[in-house]
Scaffold this motif. Structure first.
Motif, mmCIF file in Angstrom:
data_model
loop_
_atom_site.group_PDB
_atom_site.id
_atom_site.type_symbol
_atom_site.label_atom_id
_atom_site.label_comp_id
_atom_site.label_asym_id
_atom_site.label_seq_id
_atom_site.Cartn_x
_atom_site.Cartn_y
_atom_site.Cartn_z
ATOM 1 N N ASP A 248 -32.889 4.319 10.222
ATOM 2 C CA ASP A 248 -32.282 4.794 8.979
ATOM 3 C C ASP A 248 -31.145 3.871 8.603
ATOM 4 O OD1 ASP A 248 -33.513 7.610 8.562
ATOM 5 O OD2 ASP A 248 -32.946 7.541 10.678
ATOM 6 N N THR A 250 -28.362 2.838 5.063
ATOM 7 C CA THR A 250 -27.946 3.204 3.701
ATOM 8 C C THR A 250 -28.416 2.155 2.697
ATOM 9 O OG1 THR A 250 -25.866 2.026 3.987
ATOM 10 C CG2 THR A 250 -25.850 4.399 4.445
ATOM 11 N N LYS A 252 -26.589 0.748 0.546
ATOM 12 C CA LYS A 252 -25.615 -0.344 0.445
ATOM 13 C C LYS A 252 -25.819 -1.396 1.522
ATOM 14 C CE LYS A 252 -22.041 1.868 -2.175
ATOM 15 N NZ LYS A 252 -20.936 2.796 -2.087
ATOM 16 N N GLU A 253 -26.041 -0.923 2.763
ATOM 17 C CA GLU A 253 -26.227 -1.896 3.844
ATOM 18 C C GLU A 253 -27.533 -2.676 3.639
ATOM 19 O OE1 GLU A 253 -25.119 -0.169 7.992
ATOM 20 O OE2 GLU A 253 -25.526 1.500 6.654
ATOM 21 N N ASP A 277 -31.490 7.286 -7.044
ATOM 22 C CA ASP A 277 -31.436 7.916 -5.720
ATOM 23 C C ASP A 277 -32.850 8.222 -5.171
ATOM 24 O OD1 ASP A 277 -30.380 8.848 -3.431
ATOM 25 O OD2 ASP A 277 -29.540 10.699 -4.271
ATOM 26 N N ARG A 296 -31.689 5.264 2.517
ATOM 27 C CA ARG A 296 -31.239 6.395 1.693
ATOM 28 C C ARG A 296 -29.772 6.204 1.329
ATOM 29 N NH1 ARG A 296 -34.958 10.601 3.261
ATOM 30 N NH2 ARG A 296 -35.742 10.243 5.354
ATOM 31 N N LYS A 297 -29.331 7.085 0.446
ATOM 32 C CA LYS A 297 -27.931 7.025 0.008
ATOM 33 C C LYS A 297 -26.997 7.239 1.200
ATOM 34 C CE LYS A 297 -25.141 9.150 -3.550
ATOM 35 N NZ LYS A 297 -25.214 10.222 -4.546
ATOM 36 N N GLU A 298 -27.326 8.229 2.010
ATOM 37 C CA GLU A 298 -26.475 8.515 3.165
ATOM 38 C C GLU A 298 -27.324 8.654 4.416
ATOM 39 O OE1 GLU A 298 -24.297 11.989 2.083
ATOM 40 O OE2 GLU A 298 -23.106 10.815 0.661
ATOM 41 N N VAL A 299 -26.822 8.121 5.528
ATOM 42 C CA VAL A 299 -27.516 8.318 6.806
ATOM 43 C C VAL A 299 -26.479 8.758 7.838
ATOM 44 C CG1 VAL A 299 -29.259 6.572 6.248
ATOM 45 C CG2 VAL A 299 -27.304 5.917 7.635
ATOM 46 N N ALA A 302 -22.991 5.220 11.235
ATOM 47 C CA ALA A 302 -22.422 4.131 10.439
ATOM 48 C C ALA A 302 -21.831 3.096 11.386
ATOM 49 C CB ALA A 302 -21.369 4.682 9.491
ATOM 50 N N ASN A 393 -20.507 -1.430 8.698
ATOM 51 C CA ASN A 393 -19.680 -0.461 7.982
ATOM 52 C C ASN A 393 -18.200 -0.627 8.324
ATOM 53 O OD1 ASN A 393 -21.725 1.534 6.673
ATOM 54 N ND2 ASN A 393 -22.508 1.061 8.713
ATOM 55 N N HIS A 424 -19.070 -3.781 3.913
ATOM 56 C CA HIS A 424 -20.368 -3.849 4.597
ATOM 57 C C HIS A 424 -20.756 -5.258 5.043
ATOM 58 C CE1 HIS A 424 -21.059 0.260 3.480
ATOM 59 N NE2 HIS A 424 -20.823 -0.032 2.223
#
Ligand code: ADP
Ligand code: ASP
Ligand code: MG
Length: 449
Positions: A248, A250, A252-253, A277, A296-299, A302, A393, A424
């Motif tokens: 998983d 994010t 952004k990453e 999204d 995904r947006k959030e995992v 980090a 992160n 990041h």
């Protein structure tokens, strides 16, 4: 039922067997739009064809045309395609030859002709894959969609920008109530159409981007990228044996990874997915049972260090001028020049009187860019670098981070460092022959540790 857009890359289209495997996955996933790349190596062949034809070398052009015919006819035969598709493939191959003859005759290949030439790869593979999927999925109507009727772009050939509102409008008009219908559309990645009706391309590797653009246009629930590796890894598995699949990550990453060289995703793939999204899955069409990667947006986790990416072919452009001292608006003028010439800067650092920027080596041919930059100051160009990026992160907040990084590469001559712009990313510019070694060392010291 979830609305899924799946994309299959060149190796997943590379043979009749690979196409069959990809068809099984498409059906299993219930994908409604299946975006395909050209069969592996075909885009390179089409590019070579345009180049040799332009040079006047018809013998080499014929050889490539022969290879293209052989490759596609062989797959067609192995898939026992219908005479309808057989004729459509012959027509496309004849059009490829006609275009090559035109280029040869004129000894000229305009950017528009060049994009048209490259489009034949995806147009051929999508016809073949439509057959493979129709055979696998008789319960569904499988149609080959000309993506140019949906994916609208501007007219910047070679690197067209999608026009998303127009694309959404086209998708609604042409695909209708795609969620409810028992129809699967096979379509081409990488290509689009400009307002004048000419074929455009989105840049090399652009089929990933096509998939997420179409996903955005139809309001998909999931975009799937099926390739030849089991998801996104902590570094390119071809570069370093210790690479591990990431389960998983994010948006952004993953976007940083893509922009900074992880070829598994085209750099702009995640932009449409992030806007809407839409979770993106990356998996192997050769080993579909493996877990793959979810973006995904959030995992949940980090980690400070998630991955290492390598971006090759970097040139360092330094602009120096005392005019920068105590003036405002200078950087804006510099970036105005890059914007005007549509050249993107990958990494940048500044001092009181100079700015150092890295750009792709291929941009060095852009003489007008340098003429305009020289109006602003003294320009020096150095070639032969690679950018190695650590992606993770909160990298701009961690004490002792620099010591860890430079401890692993203390004997390497680092030409430039970028930290602070993104939490990041931390990147170092090194000589190109040290790039793979720096990737390995950073991975071993920071990710495997
Ligand atoms: P496709 O034709 O399916 O689009 P690509 O060749 O464009 O496939 O992308 C897949 C390749 O990306 C892999 O074979 C791998 O070598 C390379 N790659 C680079 N960085 C990574 C990474 N971090 N994780 C996985 N693959 C990567
Ligand atoms: N066929 C195109 C290329 O080779 C696009 C893609 O594969 O994504 O660049
Ligand atoms: Mg690719």
């Amino acid at each position: 039922m979830k609305l899924i857009v799946s994309k299959f890359g060149g190796t997943s289209m590379g043979s009749a067997e690979a196409m069959r495997r990809s068809a099984v996955i498409s059906k299993r996933q219930g994908a409604k739009i299946i975006v395909v790349s050209a069969t592996s190596g075909t885009t390179n062949k089409l590019i070579e064809l345009a180049r040799v034809a332009e040079k006047g070398d018809w013998e080499s052009s014929e050889k490539i045309l022969f290879e293209l015919r052989e490759r596609h006819f062989t797959i067609g035969k192995e898939l026992s395609i219908t005479t309808y598709t057989q004729t459509a493939i012959e027509d496309l191959l004849n059009n490829t030859e006609t275009l090559a003859r035109g280029i040869h005759l004129m000894r000229e290949c305009s950017p528009r002709a060049f994009d048209r030439m490259q489009s034949f790869g995806e147009r051929l593979s999508s016809l073949l894959f439509t057959e493979a999927l129709a055979q696998e999925w008789p319960e569904f109507q499988v149609k080959c969609l000309d993506v140019r009727t949906v994916l609208a772009t501007d007219s910047i050939y070679g690197k067209a920008t999608p026009l998303i509102e127009k694309t959404k409008e086209n998708a609604t008009k042409i695909l209708g109530k795609i969620r409810e219908q028992k129809i699967a559309y096979v379509t081409q990645g990488f290509i689009g159409m400009d307002p004048q009706g000419h074929t455009t391309t989105l840049g090399r590797g652009g089929s990933d981007y096509s998939a997420s653009l179409l996903g955005e246009a139809v309001g998909a629930d999931i975009v799937e990228i099926w390739t030849d590796v089991d998801g996104i890894a902590t570094t390119d598995p071809r570069l370093h044996k210790g690479a591990r699949a990431i389960r998983d990550i994010t948006f952004k990453e993953a976007a940083e990874m893509a922009v900074f060289g992880a070829k598994v995703l085209h750099p702009t793939t995640l932009t449409p997915a992030m806007r809407q999204d839409i979770p993106v899955f990356v998996g192997s069409s050769f080993e579909p049972e493996k877990a793959g990667t979810w973006i995904r947006k959030e995992v949940q986790d980090a980690p400070t260090f998630r991955a290492v990416a390598l971006k090759k072919d970097q040139a360092l452009v330094t602009l120096s001028t005392p005019k920068m001292l105590n003036t405002h608006g200078f950087l804006s003028r510099v970036f105005g020049v890059f914007e005007q010439h549509r050249v993107s800067v990958d990494a940048i650092t500044t001092s009181e009187i100079s700015i150092a920027m890295t750009i792709d080596r291929s941009m060095l041919d852009h003489q007008e860019l340098f003429t305009d930059l020289r109006e602003l100051g003294e320009v020096t160009i150095e070639e032969g670098f690679s950018l190695v990026s650590l992606i993770g992160n909160s990298m701009n907040h961690k004490p002792g981070l620099a010591v860890k990084i430079f401890g692993a590469i203390e004997d390497v001559n680092v030409r430039m460092i970028c930290l602070g712009a993104s939490k990041h990313n931390f990147c170092v510019l090194v000589h190109e022959n040290q790039g793979p070694e720096v990737v390995s060392r950073l991975h071993t010291a920071l990710i495997e540790a």
